[in-house]
Design a protein around this motif. Structure first.
Motif, PDB file in Angstrom:
ATOM      1  N   LEU A 104      41.600  -5.741 -25.415  1.00  0.00           N
ATOM      2  CA  LEU A 104      41.881  -4.361 -25.000  1.00  0.00           C
ATOM      3  C   LEU A 104      40.428  -3.661 -25.124  1.00  0.00           C
ATOM      4  N   PHE A 105      39.926  -3.989 -26.410  1.00  0.00           N
ATOM      5  CA  PHE A 105      38.519  -3.652 -26.508  1.00  0.00           C
ATOM      6  C   PHE A 105      37.280  -4.497 -26.762  1.00  0.00           C
ATOM      7  N   GLY A 106      37.771  -5.810 -26.615  1.00  0.00           N
ATOM      8  CA  GLY A 106      36.844  -6.907 -26.709  1.00  0.00           C
ATOM      9  C   GLY A 106      36.305  -7.223 -28.180  1.00  0.00           C
ATOM     10  N   GLN A 107      36.098  -8.523 -28.300  1.00  0.00           N
ATOM     11  CA  GLN A 107      35.518  -8.602 -29.533  1.00  0.00           C
ATOM     12  C   GLN A 107      34.372  -9.886 -29.295  1.00  0.00           C
ATOM     13  N   ALA A 108      33.261  -9.539 -29.189  1.00  0.00           N
ATOM     14  CA  ALA A 108      32.345 -10.577 -28.838  1.00  0.00           C
ATOM     15  C   ALA A 108      32.432 -11.746 -30.191  1.00  0.00           C
ATOM     16  N   ALA A 109      32.788 -11.310 -31.225  1.00  0.00           N
ATOM     17  CA  ALA A 109      32.447 -12.231 -32.629  1.00  0.00           C
ATOM     18  C   ALA A 109      33.485 -13.248 -32.225  1.00  0.00           C
ATOM     19  N   VAL A 116      31.146 -19.656 -24.171  1.00  0.00           N
ATOM     20  CA  VAL A 116      29.728 -19.210 -23.624  1.00  0.00           C
ATOM     21  C   VAL A 116      29.314 -20.176 -22.438  1.00  0.00           C
ATOM     22  N   TRP A 117      29.648 -21.363 -22.660  1.00  0.00           N
ATOM     23  CA  TRP A 117      29.270 -22.438 -21.504  1.00  0.00           C
ATOM     24  C   TRP A 117      30.134 -21.940 -20.331  1.00  0.00           C
ATOM     25  N   LEU A 118      31.301 -21.455 -20.502  1.00  0.00           N
ATOM     26  CA  LEU A 118      32.257 -21.424 -19.259  1.00  0.00           C
ATOM     27  C   LEU A 118      31.477 -20.199 -18.570  1.00  0.00           C
ATOM     28  N   MET A 119      31.274 -19.018 -19.305  1.00  0.00           N
ATOM     29  CA  MET A 119      30.344 -17.836 -18.639  1.00  0.00           C
ATOM     30  C   MET A 119      29.047 -18.407 -17.911  1.00  0.00           C
ATOM     31  N   THR A 175      34.387 -10.115 -24.316  1.00  0.00           N
ATOM     32  CA  THR A 175      33.364  -9.298 -24.903  1.00  0.00           C
ATOM     33  C   THR A 175      33.634  -7.822 -25.076  1.00  0.00           C
ATOM     34  N   VAL A 176      33.734  -7.289 -23.968  1.00  0.00           N
ATOM     35  CA  VAL A 176      33.925  -5.915 -23.716  1.00  0.00           C
ATOM     36  C   VAL A 176      35.321  -5.147 -23.840  1.00  0.00           C
ATOM     37  N   GLY A 177      36.264  -6.000 -23.310  1.00  0.00           N
ATOM     38  CA  GLY A 177      37.473  -5.654 -23.070  1.00  0.00           C
ATOM     39  C   GLY A 177      37.805  -4.675 -22.159  1.00  0.00           C
ATOM     40  N   VAL A 178      39.164  -4.631 -22.024  1.00  0.00           N
ATOM     41  CA  VAL A 178      39.769  -4.193 -20.763  1.00  0.00           C
ATOM     42  C   VAL A 178      39.193  -2.766 -20.655  1.00  0.00           C
ATOM     43  N   VAL A 179      39.376  -1.777 -21.440  1.00  0.00           N
ATOM     44  CA  VAL A 179      38.921  -0.226 -21.257  1.00  0.00           C
ATOM     45  C   VAL A 179      37.628  -0.226 -20.941  1.00  0.00           C
ATOM     46  N   SER A 221      24.936  -4.284 -33.319  1.00  0.00           N
ATOM     47  CA  SER A 221      26.110  -4.408 -33.880  1.00  0.00           C
ATOM     48  C   SER A 221      26.053  -5.520 -35.077  1.00  0.00           C
ATOM     49  N   ALA A 222      25.313  -6.433 -34.995  1.00  0.00           N
ATOM     50  CA  ALA A 222      25.229  -7.412 -35.951  1.00  0.00           C
ATOM     51  C   ALA A 222      24.409  -6.781 -37.097  1.00  0.00           C
ATOM     52  N   SER A 223      23.563  -5.878 -36.845  1.00  0.00           N
ATOM     53  CA  SER A 223      22.812  -5.414 -38.295  1.00  0.00           C
ATOM     54  C   SER A 223      23.558  -4.534 -38.855  1.00  0.00           C
ATOM     55  N   GLN A 224      24.430  -3.876 -38.270  1.00  0.00           N
ATOM     56  CA  GLN A 224      25.317  -3.115 -39.262  1.00  0.00           C
ATOM     57  C   GLN A 224      26.693  -3.422 -39.181  1.00  0.00           C
ATOM     58  N   ASN A 225      27.283  -3.188 -40.438  1.00  0.00           N
ATOM     59  CA  ASN A 225      28.678  -3.529 -40.744  1.00  0.00           C
ATOM     60  C   ASN A 225      29.487  -2.663 -39.962  1.00  0.00           C
ATOM     61  N   ASN A 226      30.817  -2.985 -39.530  1.00  0.00           N
ATOM     62  CA  ASN A 226      31.897  -2.264 -38.871  1.00  0.00           C
ATOM     63  C   ASN A 226      31.397  -1.688 -37.594  1.00  0.00           C
ATOM     64  N   LEU A 227      30.479  -2.123 -36.911  1.00  0.00           N
ATOM     65  CA  LEU A 227      30.149  -1.944 -35.516  1.00  0.00           C
ATOM     66  C   LEU A 227      30.681  -2.889 -34.669  1.00  0.00           C
ATOM     67  N   SER A 228      31.548  -2.504 -33.861  1.00  0.00           N
ATOM     68  CA  SER A 228      32.285  -3.506 -32.972  1.00  0.00           C
ATOM     69  C   SER A 228      31.188  -3.831 -31.778  1.00  0.00           C
ATOM     70  N   THR A 229      31.022  -4.736 -31.356  1.00  0.00           N
ATOM     71  CA  THR A 229      30.013  -5.108 -30.142  1.00  0.00           C
ATOM     72  C   THR A 229      30.192  -4.354 -29.048  1.00  0.00           C
ATOM     73  N   GLY A 230      31.508  -4.658 -28.359  1.00  0.00           N
ATOM     74  CA  GLY A 230      31.677  -4.309 -27.273  1.00  0.00           C
ATOM     75  C   GLY A 230      31.093  -2.875 -26.959  1.00  0.00           C
ATOM     76  N   PRO A 231      31.843  -1.692 -27.461  1.00  0.00           N
ATOM     77  CA  PRO A 231      31.415  -0.499 -27.368  1.00  0.00           C
ATOM     78  C   PRO A 231      29.712  -0.271 -27.669  1.00  0.00           C
ATOM     79  N   VAL A 232      29.155  -1.033 -28.501  1.00  0.00           N
ATOM     80  CA  VAL A 232      27.587  -0.579 -28.495  1.00  0.00           C
ATOM     81  C   VAL A 232      26.832  -1.223 -27.274  1.00  0.00           C
ATOM     82  N   ILE A 233      27.485  -2.462 -26.908  1.00  0.00           N
ATOM     83  CA  ILE A 233      26.615  -2.844 -25.625  1.00  0.00           C
ATOM     84  C   ILE A 233      27.051  -1.827 -24.492  1.00  0.00           C
TER      85      ILE A 233
END
Lengths: 344, 245
Positions: A104-109, A116-119, A175-179, A221-233
Motif C-alpha cells: 500500500l505504502f511501499g517499503q524499500a527496506a 533489485v536484479w529483476l528491476m 518501493t513506493v507503494g500503490v498510493v 530516510s536511512a539517515s533518520q529513524n522512523n522515516l519510511s522511504t517511499g514517501p521521502v522519495i
C-alpha cells in the motif's frame, strides 16, 4: 522515464489507476499460492494492472464517458476490491499474511538483492524497446490519426507503450507503494518538461530526476529513524518539480516575471525617448532643453527613466533642463521606424 | 478521353451511436482535380475524409484508390489533419514534425537519415518555413503550424492529398501561399481534396466541388454545379452565391 509518455498523452492519471488496479492482483496471487514470494505477487499485480488498463481503454472507446471518469471508476473499483481481499486475507489463520500491506505504502527496506536484479533487467528491456520503437512512440504521441494513415498499426504501438508503463508501475510498487506510485511516474517527467523542448532530452532528464529522487530519498530516510522511504522519495521528487516550475529558464515562473519586468522597463525608456524625439522635431535644434515638468508625460517614473537615459548617453542634463543628445535622437528615430514596421 | 478515377467511394455509411453521420455516399473523384468538400457544420465533411483514410470505421461501404483497396495504396495518399487535432506544446521542432512525413515509407524501426532530412528541408522551403526549422512548435503562429502540416504531407510525395480545413484560422497571406502550393500540386497531376468552409472562394480556388450534408448532394466541376440550387439543397436556406456567408 516512461512517465514522459504518460504526461505527454495527457493520461497522467493512468499511472494512478494502474497502481491501484494492481492491488487485487497482489492479493489474489497471494490467495492462490499462499506464499509471499515477490515475483509471484508482482506477476499478479502485472496481470490485474493490465486488465484494469484495458478496461479503461474499453470504456473510453466504447462509451461516451470522458477518460477521467473511466479512470476514476476503474481506480476505485479495483482498489476497493483489493482492500476487500486484503482484509479477508488478514482474517485468515495463516502466519504468512503479514506484510502484504507494505504494497500500500511501499517499503524499500524489504527489497532483497534478487528484487533489485529483476528491476535492473526489466529497466534494461524497457530501454531497449524504447530505443527500438522511438520513432513510432514519438509520432503516435504527437498525432495518432496521422500515424494510422501512414500505415502503422497504432493499436500495437499503443499496447506496447501501455504495457511498459504498467510494468514500470508494478516494479515500483514495492518501493513506493500503490498510493504514491503515480507521483513517482509523473513528477520526474513533469519536472523534465520544464527544462527542455526536445522529447529525447525530456525522457533522459526524467530518468535522471527519477534516479536522483530515489537515491536522495533513500539516503534521507536511512539517515533518520522512523522515516519510511517511499514517501521521502516522492517528496524529493516533488522538490524537483517545484524547483523546475520556478527556475526553468524558458517556462519557469521566475524568469517569466523577470522578462516581464525587463520588458516594462525597456518600454518606459522607449516611451520617454520617443516623446523627447517627438517634441525635438518641433524645434530647430535637436538638443533643445526641456524641464522635467514638460517631459512628465506618463504615470511617473519620469525622473528615474531620464537618469537611465543619461547613463546610456541618450540624454544630457544641464541644471534642471533635459535635452536629447545626437545619439539619443538617432536611436529614437530608429525606434520609430522599427515600431512602425513591426506594426505593419 | 475519360480521366482516371483517383478515389472511388461506394455506399459509405458512418454512424455515431444510432445517428447516421454519413448516409450511403457514392463518390468518384477524377485524377488531377482540386476539389472542395463543402457543407454546413455537422454535415460529415471531416468524417468523410477520416473514413476514406481508415481513421474511422464505417458501418458499410468501401473505398478504393486507383482501383485497389485503400489499405494496399496507403503510400499514394497523404493526410493533413485539422490543426487543432494535436497538442502543439509537444516537445519537438518544426523540422521534426515534417520529418514525420517520411516515417511511412521508412516503415517500422528504421530511423530517418540524411535523405529524409533533405526531403524534409526541401518541403519546409516549399512552404516558406525554412527559417523556422529549429523552432519549437508551440512558438509558431497558427498559420505557420498549418504550413508545417502541409510540408509534412508534401514530404510523403503522394498522388492524392486529403486536407481537413487547411485555411482555418490562417491569415490572408498564408491562405494565398497554401492555395498556390495546392494549385502547383494539381499542375503536377496530383489530386487534392480539401474540406472547405469559405463558399466565397470556392470558384476562385477549386475546379471540382462536392456538396455534402449527411448525404451527397452533388459532385462535379465547379462551373457546372456550383449554383444557388445546390447551395440551397445543402444548406437548407435560400442561398445566393453572391451573398456573403
Amino acid at each position: 522515464m516512461l512517465g514522459s509518455f504518460a504526461v505527454l498523452r495527457k493520461q497522467s492519471l493512468l499511472g494512478d489507476a494502474i497502481s491501484h488496479a494492481a492491488l487485487p492482483g497482489i492479493a489474489i496471487a497471494f490467495l492462490i499460492t499462499g506464499a509471499k514470494d515477490t515475483n509471484t505477487l508482482l506477476i499478479g499485480a502485472l496481470i490485474s494492472g493490465l486488465i484494469g488498463t484495458f478496461w479503461i481503454r474499453g470504456i473510453i472507446t466504447k462509451t461516451h464517458l470522458k477518460s477521467d471518469t473511466a479512470l476514476g471508476l476503474i481506480l476505485s473499483l479495483f482498489f476497493g476490491f483489493g482492500m476487500l481481499l486484503l482484509t479477508f486475507i488478514q482474517k485468515q489463520p495463516n502466519a504468512n499474511q503479514a506484510g502484504l500491506d507494505k504494497y500500500l505504502f511501499g517499503q524499500a527496506a524489504t527489497l532483497v538483492e534478487s528484487d533489485v536484479w529483476l528491476m535492473a533487467i526489466v529497466t534494461g528491456i524497457c530501454l531497449l524497446v524504447m530505443f527500438t520503437f522511438w520513432k513510432e512512440f514519438k509520432i503516435l504521441l504527437f498525432d495518432a490519426d496521422y500515424t494510422k494513415t501512414l500505415g502503422f498499426n497504432t493499436k500495437f504501438i499503443d499496447i506496447l507503450i501501455t504495457t511498459f508503463i504498467v510494468l514500470a508501475i508494478v516494479l515500483g510498487l514495492q518501493t513506493v507503494g500503490v498510493v504514491l506510485m503515480s507521483a513517482m511516474l509523473l513528477a520526474p517527467a513533469a519536472a523534465a518538461r520544464q527544462w527542455t523542448n526536445s522529447l529525447s532530452v525530456m525522457v533522459f532528464l526524467a530518468a535522471i530526476f527519477g534516479a536522483f529522487s530515489g537515491v536522495f530519498g533513500t539516503a534521507i530516510s536511512a539517515s533518520q529513524n522512523n522515516l519510511s522511504t517511499g514517501p521521502v522519495i516522492v517528496l524529493v521528487a516533488a522538490v524537483f518539480v517545484a524547483f523546475s516550475f520556478i527556475f526553468s529558464p524558458s517556462r519557469g515562473l521566475l524568469f517569466k516575471q523577470i522578462r516581464f519586468i525587463k520588458n516594462r522597463r525597456d518600454l518606459e525608456l522607449h516611451k520617454t525617448l520617443a516623446f523627447m524625439h517627438h517634441i525635438a522635431e518641433t524645434h530647430q535644434d535637436i538638443s533643445h532643453p526641456h524641464t522635467i515638468k514638460l517631459l512628465n508625460n506618463f504615470q511617473g517614473y519620469t525622473k528615474s527613466t531620464l537618469q537611465k537615459l543619461v547613463e546610456k548617453d541618450y540624454v544630457k542634463l544641464n541644471g534642471n533642463m533635459w535635452s536629447l543628445t545626437k545619439t539619443g535622437f538617432e536611436t529614437a528615430e530608429n525606434l520609430y521606424t522599427k515600431q512602425t514596421t513591426e506594426d505593419e | 478521353m475519360k480521366p482516371k478515377i483517383a478515389v472511388k467511394v461506394d455506399d459509405l455509411t458512418v454512424a455515431y451511436n444510432y445517428k447516421p453521420v454519413l448516409w450511403d455516399i457514392d463518390l468518384e473523384i477524377p485524377e488531377g482535380v482540386l476539389m472542395a468538400i463543402v457543407g454546413p457544420n455537422g454535415a460529415g465533411k471531416s468524417t468523410l475524409i477520416k473514413s476514406i483514410l481508415g481513421i474511422l470505421k464505417p458501418i458499410a461501404g468501401s473505398v478504393s484508390i486507383y482501383g485497389k483497396p485503400y489499405e494496399k495504396q496507403r503510400q499514394l495518399v497523404a493526410y493533413v489533419p485539422q490543426k487543432g487535432s494535436v497538442d502543439w506544446d509537444f516537445p519537438t521542432t518544426a523540422l521534426d514534425v515534417v520529418m514525420m512525413g517520411t516515417y511511412g515509407s521508412l516503415g517500422w524501426i528504421k530511423r530517418p537519415g540524411q535523405k529524409e532530412k533533405k526531403a524534409a528541408l526541401e518541403a519546409l522551403e516549399k512552404v516558406g518555413m525554412l527559417a523556422f526549422k529549429g523552432r519549437q512548435i508551440s512558438q509558431l503562429s497558427g498559420g505557420q503550424q498549418q504550413r508545417i502540416f502541409l510540408a509534412r504531407a508534401l514530404v510523403q510525395n503522394a498522388a492524392i492529398y486529403f486536407m481537413d480545413e487547411p485555411f482555418q484560422g490562417v491569415d490572408a497571406t498564408t491562405e494565398i501561399a497554401i492555395i498556390n502550393i495546392l494549385k502547383e500540386l494539381r499542375k503536377a497531376g496530383k489530386t487534392v481534396i480539401v474540406v472547405h468552409h469559405d463558399l466565397q472562394t470556392v470558384p476562385e480556388y477549386f475546379d471540382w466541388v462536392t456538396f455534402l450534408n449527411v448525404k451527397k448532394i452533388a459532385t462535379g466541376p465547379v462551373k457546372d454545379i456550383f449554383n444557388d440550387d445546390n447551395l440551397t439543397k445543402t444548406y437548407g436556406i435560400n442561398y445566393k452565391v453572391s451573398i456573403q456567408e
